[in-house]
Design an enzyme around this catalytic site. Structure first.
Site, PDB file in Angstrom:
ATOM      1  N   GLY A   1     -34.629  19.987   8.649  1.00 16.71           N
ATOM      2  CA  GLY A   1     -34.108  18.645   8.392  1.00 16.71           C
ATOM      3  C   GLY A   1     -32.611  18.533   8.186  1.00 16.71           C
TER       4      GLY A   1
ATOM      5  CG  ASP B   1     -33.867  17.071   4.858  1.00 16.13           C
ATOM      6  OD1 ASP B   1     -34.105  17.638   3.771  1.00 16.13           O
ATOM      7  OD2 ASP B   1     -34.721  16.945   5.759  1.00 16.13           O
TER       8      ASP B   1
ATOM      9  CG  ASP C   1     -40.201  12.822  -1.769  1.00 13.97           C
ATOM     10  OD1 ASP C   1     -40.239  12.025  -2.717  1.00 13.97           O
ATOM     11  OD2 ASP C   1     -41.059  12.826  -0.867  1.00 13.97           O
TER      12      ASP C   1
ATOM     13  CE  LYS D   1     -38.078   9.443   0.283  1.00 16.14           C
ATOM     14  NZ  LYS D   1     -39.426   9.723   0.845  1.00 16.14           N
TER      15      LYS D   1
ATOM     16  CG  PHE E   1     -41.685   8.785   5.715  1.00 19.46           C
ATOM     17  CD1 PHE E   1     -41.710  10.035   5.103  1.00 19.46           C
ATOM     18  CD2 PHE E   1     -41.689   8.714   7.098  1.00 19.46           C
ATOM     19  CE1 PHE E   1     -41.737  11.195   5.866  1.00 19.46           C
ATOM     20  CE2 PHE E   1     -41.723   9.868   7.865  1.00 19.46           C
ATOM     21  CZ  PHE E   1     -41.744  11.108   7.248  1.00 19.46           C
ATOM     22  CB  VAL E   2     -35.789   7.647   5.571  1.00 26.08           C
ATOM     23  CG1 VAL E   2     -35.677   6.445   4.659  1.00 26.08           C
ATOM     24  CG2 VAL E   2     -35.546   8.934   4.785  1.00 26.08           C
TER      25      VAL E   2
ATOM     26  NE  ARG F   1     -37.226  18.157  13.152  1.00 29.21           N
ATOM     27  CZ  ARG F   1     -37.588  18.309  11.893  1.00 29.21           C
ATOM     28  NH1 ARG F   1     -36.811  17.880  10.925  1.00 29.21           N
ATOM     29  NH2 ARG F   1     -38.735  18.879  11.586  1.00 29.21           N
TER      30      ARG F   1
HETATM   31  P1  5GP Z   1     -39.774  17.497  -2.046  1.00 32.00           P
HETATM   32  O1  5GP Z   1     -40.245  18.896  -2.204  1.00 32.00           O
HETATM   33  O2  5GP Z   1     -38.485  17.205  -2.748  1.00 32.00           O
HETATM   34  O3  5GP Z   1     -40.845  16.500  -2.372  1.00 32.00           O
HETATM   35  O4  5GP Z   1     -39.593  17.260  -0.502  1.00 32.00           O
HETATM   36  C1  5GP Z   1     -38.510  17.677   0.238  1.00 32.00           C
HETATM   37  C2  5GP Z   1     -38.900  17.729   1.696  1.00 32.00           C
HETATM   38  O5  5GP Z   1     -39.894  16.749   2.024  1.00 32.00           O
HETATM   39  C3  5GP Z   1     -37.695  17.394   2.559  1.00 32.00           C
HETATM   40  O6  5GP Z   1     -36.950  18.535   2.870  1.00 32.00           O
HETATM   41  C4  5GP Z   1     -38.367  16.759   3.765  1.00 32.00           C
HETATM   42  O7  5GP Z   1     -38.721  17.754   4.668  1.00 32.00           O
HETATM   43  C5  5GP Z   1     -39.623  16.113   3.228  1.00 32.00           C
HETATM   44  N1  5GP Z   1     -39.457  14.665   2.951  1.00 32.00           N
HETATM   45  C6  5GP Z   1     -39.474  14.069   1.753  1.00 32.00           C
HETATM   46  N2  5GP Z   1     -39.248  12.746   1.872  1.00 32.00           N
HETATM   47  C7  5GP Z   1     -39.079  12.515   3.197  1.00 32.00           C
HETATM   48  C8  5GP Z   1     -38.801  11.324   3.960  1.00 32.00           C
HETATM   49  O8  5GP Z   1     -38.649  10.205   3.463  1.00 32.00           O
HETATM   50  N3  5GP Z   1     -38.697  11.492   5.299  1.00 32.00           N
HETATM   51  C9  5GP Z   1     -38.849  12.701   5.919  1.00 32.00           C
HETATM   52  N4  5GP Z   1     -38.715  12.730   7.249  1.00 32.00           N
HETATM   53  N5  5GP Z   1     -39.112  13.828   5.233  1.00 32.00           N
HETATM   54  C10 5GP Z   1     -39.218  13.737   3.884  1.00 32.00           C
END
Ligand code: 5GP
Length: 179
Positions: free
Chosen positions: A45, A100, A103, A131, A152-153, A165
Protein backbone atom coordinates in the site's frame (compact mmCIF):
# COMPACT_ATOMS: atom_id res chain seq x y z
CA UNK A 1 -16.71 5.47 -9.98
CA UNK A 2 -17.00 1.70 -10.09
CA UNK A 3 -14.04 -0.28 -8.77
CA UNK A 4 -14.61 -3.99 -9.21
CA UNK A 5 -18.18 -4.23 -7.83
CA UNK A 6 -18.45 -1.20 -5.54
CA UNK A 7 -19.12 2.49 -6.01
CA UNK A 8 -16.66 5.08 -4.79
CA UNK A 9 -16.73 8.88 -4.84
CA UNK A 10 -13.80 11.31 -5.03
CA UNK A 11 -12.20 12.00 -1.64
CA UNK A 12 -8.74 13.61 -1.85
CA UNK A 13 -7.25 14.60 -5.18
CA UNK A 14 -3.61 14.28 -6.11
CA UNK A 15 -2.94 17.96 -5.49
CA UNK A 16 -4.26 17.82 -1.91
CA UNK A 17 -2.19 14.72 -1.23
CA UNK A 18 0.94 16.25 -2.77
CA UNK A 19 0.69 19.25 -0.43
CA UNK A 20 0.60 17.05 2.67
CA UNK A 21 3.38 14.80 1.38
CA UNK A 22 5.57 17.88 0.84
CA UNK A 23 4.78 19.09 4.37
CA UNK A 24 5.70 15.70 5.85
CA UNK A 25 8.91 15.66 3.79
CA UNK A 26 10.12 19.00 5.09
CA UNK A 27 9.20 18.09 8.67
CA UNK A 28 11.24 14.88 8.37
CA UNK A 29 14.17 16.79 6.82
CA UNK A 30 14.22 19.03 9.90
CA UNK A 31 13.70 16.33 12.52
CA UNK A 32 16.22 13.87 11.06
CA UNK A 33 19.01 16.22 9.96
CA UNK A 34 22.34 14.59 10.79
CA UNK A 35 20.69 11.28 11.80
CA UNK A 36 20.91 9.36 8.49
CA UNK A 37 17.39 7.92 8.96
CA UNK A 38 16.34 4.58 7.54
CA UNK A 39 12.91 4.79 5.94
CA UNK A 40 11.09 1.47 6.00
CA UNK A 41 8.16 1.45 3.59
CA UNK A 42 5.46 -1.14 4.13
CA UNK A 43 4.39 -2.83 0.87
CA UNK A 44 2.14 -2.94 -1.04
CA UNK A 45 0.00 0.00 0.00
CA UNK A 46 2.75 2.52 0.78
CA UNK A 47 4.60 2.25 -2.54
CA UNK A 48 3.21 5.44 -4.07
CA UNK A 49 3.33 7.47 -0.85
CA UNK A 50 6.90 6.36 -0.15
CA UNK A 51 8.03 7.21 -3.70
CA UNK A 52 6.53 10.71 -3.51
CA UNK A 53 7.72 11.29 0.05
CA UNK A 54 11.30 10.35 -0.79
CA UNK A 55 11.38 12.95 -3.57
CA UNK A 56 11.07 15.56 -0.80
CA UNK A 57 13.79 14.10 1.40
CA UNK A 58 16.95 16.14 0.95
CA UNK A 59 19.02 14.85 3.89
CA UNK A 60 21.29 11.78 3.72
CA UNK A 61 19.02 8.75 4.28
CA UNK A 62 18.23 5.24 3.11
CA UNK A 63 15.03 3.42 2.20
CA UNK A 64 14.13 -0.24 2.40
CA UNK A 65 10.90 -2.19 1.96
CA UNK A 66 9.07 -4.80 4.02
CA UNK A 67 5.98 -6.82 3.30
CA UNK A 68 3.65 -8.66 5.64
CA UNK A 69 0.56 -10.80 5.28
CA UNK A 70 -2.68 -9.16 4.24
CA UNK A 71 -5.23 -7.37 6.35
CA UNK A 72 -7.68 -10.25 6.08
CA UNK A 73 -5.26 -12.84 7.34
CA UNK A 74 -4.32 -10.40 10.03
CA UNK A 75 -7.89 -10.07 11.25
CA UNK A 76 -8.28 -13.79 11.56
CA UNK A 77 -4.89 -14.60 13.09
CA UNK A 78 -4.00 -11.42 14.98
CA UNK A 79 -0.36 -11.76 13.96
CA UNK A 80 1.66 -10.60 10.97
CA UNK A 81 3.92 -12.86 8.94
CA UNK A 82 6.85 -11.43 7.05
CA UNK A 83 6.91 -12.01 3.32
CA UNK A 84 9.80 -9.64 2.67
CA UNK A 85 11.74 -9.11 5.89
CA UNK A 86 14.24 -6.55 7.11
CA UNK A 87 17.28 -6.71 4.83
CA UNK A 88 19.10 -3.74 6.34
CA UNK A 89 20.71 -3.80 9.78
CA UNK A 90 18.41 -1.75 12.02
CA UNK A 91 20.65 -1.72 15.07
CA UNK A 92 21.26 1.85 16.31
CA UNK A 93 19.46 3.29 13.28
CA UNK A 94 16.79 5.99 13.37
CA UNK A 95 13.89 4.17 11.70
CA UNK A 96 10.89 5.88 10.10
CA UNK A 97 8.14 3.45 9.20
CA UNK A 98 6.31 4.65 6.10
CA UNK A 99 2.75 3.28 5.99
CA UNK A 100 -0.25 4.05 3.81
CA UNK A 101 -2.92 3.92 6.52
CA UNK A 102 -3.26 3.15 10.20
CA UNK A 103 -6.73 1.77 10.90
CA UNK A 104 -7.03 -0.43 14.01
CA UNK A 105 -3.29 -0.10 14.60
CA UNK A 106 -2.87 -3.88 14.85
CA UNK A 107 -0.47 -4.07 11.89
CA UNK A 108 1.70 -1.25 13.22
CA UNK A 109 1.79 -2.74 16.72
CA UNK A 110 3.08 -6.02 15.33
CA UNK A 111 5.63 -4.35 13.03
CA UNK A 112 6.88 -2.12 15.87
CA UNK A 113 7.30 -5.17 18.08
CA UNK A 114 9.33 -6.88 15.36
CA UNK A 115 11.48 -3.80 14.69
CA UNK A 116 12.31 -3.26 18.35
CA UNK A 117 13.91 -6.70 18.55
CA UNK A 118 16.63 -5.30 16.24
CA UNK A 119 17.43 -2.53 18.77
CA UNK A 120 17.14 0.57 16.60
CA UNK A 121 18.10 3.98 18.07
CA UNK A 122 14.54 5.23 17.53
CA UNK A 123 11.35 4.33 15.66
CA UNK A 124 8.61 6.68 14.48
CA UNK A 125 5.63 6.15 12.19
CA UNK A 126 4.84 8.29 9.16
CA UNK A 127 1.38 7.40 7.82
CA UNK A 128 -0.42 9.13 4.98
CA UNK A 129 -3.80 8.37 6.55
CA UNK A 130 -4.96 7.79 10.11
CA UNK A 131 -8.43 6.55 11.06
CA UNK A 132 -8.17 7.82 14.62
CA UNK A 133 -11.63 6.59 15.60
CA UNK A 134 -10.83 3.05 14.48
CA UNK A 135 -7.70 2.69 16.62
CA UNK A 136 -7.78 -0.35 18.90
CA UNK A 137 -4.15 -0.19 19.98
CA UNK A 138 -2.14 2.60 21.53
CA UNK A 139 0.00 3.53 18.56
CA UNK A 140 1.67 6.93 18.45
CA UNK A 141 1.69 8.06 14.84
CA UNK A 142 4.01 11.08 14.90
CA UNK A 143 3.74 12.03 11.23
CA UNK A 144 0.23 12.02 9.74
CA UNK A 145 -0.84 13.27 6.30
CA UNK A 146 -4.60 13.25 6.94
CA UNK A 147 -6.85 12.14 9.77
CA UNK A 148 -9.87 10.59 8.08
CA UNK A 149 -13.24 9.18 9.06
CA UNK A 150 -13.71 5.47 9.57
CA UNK A 151 -14.60 4.59 5.96
CA UNK A 152 -12.92 2.47 3.31
CA UNK A 153 -10.68 4.37 0.90
CA UNK A 154 -8.92 3.29 -2.27
CA UNK A 155 -6.28 4.83 -4.56
CA UNK A 156 -2.78 6.28 -4.29
CA UNK A 157 -1.42 2.81 -3.54
CA UNK A 158 -4.37 1.50 -1.51
CA UNK A 159 -6.46 -1.24 -3.06
CA UNK A 160 -9.87 -2.79 -3.02
CA UNK A 161 -9.25 -6.48 -3.55
CA UNK A 162 -6.19 -5.72 -5.68
CA UNK A 163 -7.84 -2.95 -7.69
CA UNK A 164 -7.43 0.81 -7.67
CA UNK A 165 -3.85 1.15 -6.45
CA UNK A 166 -2.97 3.08 -9.62
CA UNK A 167 -5.39 5.98 -8.99
CA UNK A 168 -3.46 9.24 -8.46
CA UNK A 169 -5.98 10.42 -5.85
CA UNK A 170 -8.09 8.77 -3.15
CA UNK A 171 -11.72 7.70 -3.47
CA UNK A 172 -14.06 6.66 -0.67
CA UNK A 173 -16.72 3.96 -0.51
CA UNK A 174 -20.18 5.39 -1.21
CA UNK A 175 -22.26 2.86 0.65
CA UNK A 176 -22.91 3.30 4.36
CA UNK A 177 -21.35 -0.10 4.95
CA UNK A 178 -18.22 0.26 7.00
CA UNK A 179 -15.11 -1.78 6.41
P1 5GP B 1 -4.71 -1.90 10.80
O1 5GP B 1 -3.88 -3.06 11.21
O2 5GP B 1 -4.20 -0.58 11.29
O3 5GP B 1 -6.16 -2.10 11.11
O4 5GP B 1 -4.73 -1.90 9.23
C1 5GP B 1 -3.72 -1.42 8.42
C2 5GP B 1 -3.86 -2.03 7.05
O5 5GP B 1 -5.22 -2.30 6.71
C3 5GP B 1 -3.37 -1.04 6.00
O6 5GP B 1 -2.00 -1.17 5.76
C4 5GP B 1 -4.24 -1.42 4.81
O7 5GP B 1 -3.62 -2.44 4.11
C5 5GP B 1 -5.53 -1.94 5.40
N1 5GP B 1 -6.59 -0.91 5.45
C6 5GP B 1 -7.13 -0.36 6.55
N2 5GP B 1 -8.05 0.57 6.22
C7 5GP B 1 -8.08 0.60 4.86
C8 5GP B 1 -8.84 1.37 3.91
O8 5GP B 1 -9.66 2.24 4.22
N3 5GP B 1 -8.59 1.11 2.61
C9 5GP B 1 -7.69 0.17 2.19
N4 5GP B 1 -7.53 0.02 0.87
N5 5GP B 1 -6.97 -0.57 3.05
C10 5GP B 1 -7.16 -0.35 4.38
Amino acid sequence: MLIKDKHFRPFLDHHQIAQQVARLGSQLNQDYAGKNPLFVAVLNGAFMFAADLMRHITIPSEITFVKFTSYHNLLSTGTVDQIIGFQTDLRDRHVVLVEDIVDTGITMTEILHEIRTFQPASVEICALLLKAEALQREVAVKYVGFEIENKFVVGYGLDYDGHGRNLPGLVILEEETQF
